[in-house]
Design an enzyme around this catalytic site. Sequence first.
Site, PDB file in Angstrom:
ATOM      1  N   GLU A  17      23.379  27.388  45.324  1.00 26.09           N
ATOM      2  CA  GLU A  17      23.549  26.863  43.967  1.00 26.09           C
ATOM      3  C   GLU A  17      24.904  26.140  43.822  1.00 26.09           C
ATOM      4  OE1 GLU A  17      21.592  29.647  40.854  1.00 26.09           O
ATOM      5  OE2 GLU A  17      21.993  30.899  42.587  1.00 26.09           O
ATOM      6  N   SER A 195      18.009  30.328  41.033  1.00 26.11           N
ATOM      7  CA  SER A 195      17.502  28.960  40.879  1.00 26.11           C
ATOM      8  C   SER A 195      16.076  28.807  41.385  1.00 26.11           C
ATOM      9  CB  SER A 195      18.407  27.949  41.598  1.00 26.11           C
ATOM     10  OG  SER A 195      19.594  27.770  40.860  1.00 26.11           O
ATOM     11  N   TYR A 268      15.835  21.675  37.838  1.00 24.50           N
ATOM     12  CA  TYR A 268      16.900  20.700  38.093  1.00 24.50           C
ATOM     13  C   TYR A 268      16.499  19.272  38.392  1.00 24.50           C
ATOM     14  CZ  TYR A 268      19.284  25.137  38.592  1.00 24.50           C
ATOM     15  OH  TYR A 268      19.748  26.396  38.374  1.00 24.50           O
ATOM     16  N   ARG A 308      23.214  36.361  30.582  1.00 24.77           N
ATOM     17  CA  ARG A 308      22.020  35.783  29.952  1.00 24.77           C
ATOM     18  C   ARG A 308      20.863  36.689  30.326  1.00 24.77           C
ATOM     19  NH1 ARG A 308      20.351  30.952  32.617  1.00 24.77           N
ATOM     20  NH2 ARG A 308      18.596  32.178  33.322  1.00 24.77           N
ATOM     21  N   ASP A 310      16.869  37.354  30.418  1.00 24.17           N
ATOM     22  CA  ASP A 310      15.620  36.581  30.422  1.00 24.17           C
ATOM     23  C   ASP A 310      14.394  37.487  30.304  1.00 24.17           C
ATOM     24  OD1 ASP A 310      17.446  34.597  31.003  1.00 24.17           O
ATOM     25  OD2 ASP A 310      16.708  34.194  33.028  1.00 24.17           O
ATOM     26  N   GLU A 322      14.972  39.222  34.187  1.00 27.32           N
ATOM     27  CA  GLU A 322      16.220  39.411  34.923  1.00 27.32           C
ATOM     28  C   GLU A 322      17.429  39.191  34.029  1.00 27.32           C
ATOM     29  OE1 GLU A 322      17.330  36.469  37.758  1.00 27.32           O
ATOM     30  OE2 GLU A 322      16.492  34.812  36.619  1.00 27.32           O
ATOM     31  N   ASN A 324      21.230  37.408  34.288  1.00 28.89           N
ATOM     32  CA  ASN A 324      22.118  36.529  35.071  1.00 28.89           C
ATOM     33  C   ASN A 324      23.548  36.782  34.628  1.00 28.89           C
ATOM     34  OD1 ASN A 324      20.349  34.554  36.682  1.00 28.89           O
ATOM     35  ND2 ASN A 324      19.375  34.649  34.684  1.00 28.89           N
ATOM     36  N   GLY A 328      24.028  29.406  33.833  1.00 27.41           N
ATOM     37  CA  GLY A 328      24.386  27.991  33.814  1.00 27.41           C
ATOM     38  C   GLY A 328      25.283  27.672  32.624  1.00 27.41           C
TER      39      GLY A 328
HETATM   40  N1  ADP Z   1       6.557  38.473  37.222  1.00 29.29           N
HETATM   41  C1  ADP Z   1       6.484  37.201  36.808  1.00 29.29           C
HETATM   42  N2  ADP Z   1       5.469  36.792  35.995  1.00 29.29           N
HETATM   43  C2  ADP Z   1       5.392  35.506  35.573  1.00 29.29           C
HETATM   44  N3  ADP Z   1       6.263  34.540  35.923  1.00 29.29           N
HETATM   45  C3  ADP Z   1       7.282  34.864  36.735  1.00 29.29           C
HETATM   46  C4  ADP Z   1       7.456  36.214  37.203  1.00 29.29           C
HETATM   47  N4  ADP Z   1       8.553  36.244  37.964  1.00 29.29           N
HETATM   48  C5  ADP Z   1       9.042  34.995  37.983  1.00 29.29           C
HETATM   49  N5  ADP Z   1       8.294  34.158  37.259  1.00 29.29           N
HETATM   50  C6  ADP Z   1       8.537  32.707  37.090  1.00 29.29           C
HETATM   51  O1  ADP Z   1       9.425  32.283  38.115  1.00 29.29           O
HETATM   52  C7  ADP Z   1      10.684  31.854  37.559  1.00 29.29           C
HETATM   53  C8  ADP Z   1      11.843  32.261  38.449  1.00 29.29           C
HETATM   54  O2  ADP Z   1      11.862  33.661  38.648  1.00 29.29           O
HETATM   55  P1  ADP Z   1      13.190  34.512  38.520  1.00 29.29           P
HETATM   56  O3  ADP Z   1      12.842  35.921  38.867  1.00 29.29           O
HETATM   57  O4  ADP Z   1      13.769  34.275  37.185  1.00 29.29           O
HETATM   58  O5  ADP Z   1      14.080  33.910  39.685  1.00 29.29           O
HETATM   59  P2  ADP Z   1      15.554  33.280  39.696  1.00 29.29           P
HETATM   60  O6  ADP Z   1      16.478  34.451  39.816  1.00 29.29           O
HETATM   61  O7  ADP Z   1      15.564  32.412  40.911  1.00 29.29           O
HETATM   62  O8  ADP Z   1      15.744  32.534  38.396  1.00 29.29           O
HETATM   63  C9  ADP Z   1      10.704  32.470  36.171  1.00 29.29           C
HETATM   64  O9  ADP Z   1      11.541  31.749  35.307  1.00 29.29           O
HETATM   65  C10 ADP Z   1       9.226  32.380  35.795  1.00 29.29           C
HETATM   66  O10 ADP Z   1       8.857  31.057  35.443  1.00 29.29           O
HETATM   67 MG    MG Z   2      15.439  33.230  36.471  1.00 28.68          MG
END
Ligand code: ADP
Ligand code: MG
Length: 360
Positions: A17, A195, A268, A308, A310, A322, A324, A328
């Site tokens: 990143e 990301s 991005y 942040r 989510d 998650e 963060n 960003g």
């Molecule tokens: N369990 C889940 N159910 C539905 N969508 C998911 C799930 N996990 C991840 N996603 C999708 O994938 C994206 C990235 O996952 P995330 O765990 O937030 O990874 P990162 O830490 O890389 O941001 C999320 O913003 C969402 O769009």
């Molecule tokens: Mg995420």
Amino acid sequence: MTKKIRVAVLFGGKSNEHSISVASAGGVMGAIDSAKFEVIPVGITKLGQFVPFNAPPEKLSLSEGLKTIQFQGESLRFSLDGSKELFLADSSGKESSLGAIDVVFPVLHGQFGEDGTIQGFLELAGIPYVGNGVLASAVAMDKQFSKTLFAAAGIPTPEFEVVTANQIVNDPESALERLHQLKLPVFVKPARAGSSVGITKVKEAADLPKAVAAALTHDNKVIVEVGVEGREIECAVLSGRGDEPERVSVAGEIVVTGREFYDFEAKYTDSDAAKLTCPAEISDQELKQMQQLAKKAFRALGCQGLARVDFFLTKDGFMLNEINTMPGFTSISMFPRCFKESGISFPELVTELIELALES
Ligand SMILES: Nc1ncnc2c1ncn2[C@@H]1O[C@H](COP(=O)(O)OP(=O)(O)O)[C@@H](O)[C@H]1O
Ligand SMILES: [Mg+2]
């Protein structure tokens, strides 16, 4: 006139990143109150060299293209003797002192920036820094451990299984057997990345091994989560001053169109694929629930400064995706945007974060 507070802004770094961090630093340096703070920009190359970096903050925005910090002969070094001094070495290696730093703002995302390692380094150096400490940073970076703590705190989060590279090499059948128990679709992710790199949405069991292999190229531990259907809602949290409680922003929403999920491109490169809205259209009751859960999650990981948080808003309520710990920070990023909509402008936010760091 009182002396300005000297803030070293760290950005770039060894993680994938890198360029996003440069853009975030542009946001922070563009918003910082120059009457109060003197900024000392410290770029970190992809190899990990600390280097001086001078460019107007607006040149670092993502719309100017992805930037990479390069080593050009000069380097910077933080003293570890407790003096908080920063040294500049010229290309012959001759060092001169740039004086003491009051506080560091590590605007770094991902590995070696958001995972507790740079925080540990700053602890050793005895320099106050913005944001989360070693433990919260490390735990939030690791999706297995953060989800375990969320579950322990009673915060709903999608069901998951973990597999390691060793398990896949030594006993792939039983490792995959466990994953096949999860209801499809699943999301296969490197346990410690960001990301959306290395993430695959898997709809058919036959595609699981390939997705696991792809995630394993980013981390030797992979998490596989049950996919949930819901809106992607997030909010920003700022620690309170002194004994005051955390401040939680209004909700923001990410609406992804034309892609399966909020993947790297949607984040991005494909500017039409995702729309960020703030404030999101949710009911007052949902807003209240979200803010309570965000606070609970922030505390569950021992967060400090900022985060942040989510969520997925499903038909059964909020599920936590998650946290963060260094989100960003570009001018269009959700974190500053959510606080702007909550009455704290970007410059006020940066001041607040630095003053919180100096207070702790
Ligand atoms: N369990 C889940 N159910 C539905 N969508 C998911 C799930 N996990 C991840 N996603 C999708 O994938 C994206 C990235 O996952 P995330 O765990 O937030 O990874 P990162 O830490 O890389 O941001 C999320 O913003 C969402 O769009
Ligand atoms: Mg995420």
